[in-house]
Design an enzyme around this catalytic site. Structure first.
Site, short mmCIF file in Angstrom:
data_model
loop_
_atom_site.label_atom_id
_atom_site.label_comp_id
_atom_site.label_asym_id
_atom_site.label_seq_id
_atom_site.Cartn_x
_atom_site.Cartn_y
_atom_site.Cartn_z
N CYS A 91 5.76 -0.09 -6.38
CA CYS A 91 7.07 0.08 -6.04
C CYS A 91 7.99 0.92 -6.58
CB CYS A 91 7.80 -1.37 -5.56
SG CYS A 91 9.26 -0.91 -4.26
N HIS A 99 3.76 -3.49 -1.72
CA HIS A 99 3.96 -4.87 -2.76
C HIS A 99 2.61 -5.56 -2.93
CE1 HIS A 99 8.01 -4.71 -4.33
NE2 HIS A 99 8.22 -3.92 -3.27
N GLU A 105 1.50 -7.53 -4.78
CA GLU A 105 1.57 -8.89 -5.63
C GLU A 105 2.13 -9.94 -4.53
OE1 GLU A 105 3.83 -6.47 -5.73
OE2 GLU A 105 5.76 -7.44 -5.71
#
Ligand code: MN
Length: 230
Positions: A95, A206, A208
């Site tokens: 990001c 994203h 994660e």
């Protein structure tokens, strides 16, 4: 177990979980860290999400939609990336991270997608980030890229896959050594990499957020694998 330096941000939990799941030991670093110490003691550098990079750092005037990151993050993270590149320390940039990586390599950013690229796909989602319905748009993954190899896309309809998305800035002109490895249907760059390095990958979405379900775990696995010291 390789130590992975993670730049402090407001939502660390999912980054730490993803690194642990890949067999790495997360170490959160603050803006006061000495970049030389990170290169000396960590196996890899994970750049996290956050506010915007100061536009004067890539030679642009400030857009009205500019929203600054925490004080000190720009200078610290740019120094970290330059040190890490010099030492060929593995870098995974997520990001804001992909934007920092690109600026550190001399590239520029789209400062505000809604006003500068008005025909673009929406890149901001309202759903909870790890909700399966939160997929916001597809990306086209470049063949023969590291990203393509890691995601191992076996679909026959080219390499399209869905990603979550919450950003208003994006990579514009690519920095030195970086090539595009993923792009949204509107042309917004969603992935970059430097194939001349041990591991240097940036993604605009994203990954994660999906450590519970593992959709993007291969990215963290490969990063931590590359971060092992002999
Ligand atoms: Mn996006």
């Amino acid at each position: 177990m390789p130590v992975i330096a993670i730049t402090r941000c407001s939502a660390l939990g999912d980054y730490e979980a993803s690194i642990r799941q890949a067999g790495g030991e997360p170490r959160v670093i603050d803006v006061t860290i000495d970049p030389a110490e990170v290169v000396r003691t960590a196996g890899g550098l994970l750049l996290t999400g956050g506010g915007d990079v100061q536009p004067d750092l890539y030679g642009a005037a400030t857009h009205p939609a500019f929203s600054a990151a925490e004080a000190g993050r720009d200078a610290c993270e740019l120094a970290l990336v330059r040190r890490a590149l010099d030492a060929d320390l593995p870098i995974f940039a997520i990001c804001r991270g992909i934007q920092v990586l690109n600026v550190a390599c001399g590239g520029t950013l789209v400062q505000d997608i809604p006003t500068e690229r008005p025909s673009a796909t929406p890149h901001r989602l309202a759903m909870p980030p790890h909700d399966a319905r939160a997929w916001a748009h597809v990306i086209q993954v470049e063949p023969h890229s590291l990203l393509s190899a890691l995601l191992g896309d076996r679909r026959t309809d080219a390499a399209a896959r869905e990603v979550n998305s919450r950003h208003h800035q994006a990579v514009d002109a690519l920095g030195d050594g970086l090539r595009m490895s993923a792009v949204a249907p509107d042309g917004i760059i969603e992935g970059v990499e430097d194939q001349g390095r041990r591991f240097c990958l940036g993604v605009q979405w994203h990954p994660e957020n999906f450590h519970r379900t593992g959709e993007f775990q291969p990215l963290f696995d490969a990063f931590v694998r590359a971060s092992r010291r002999p």
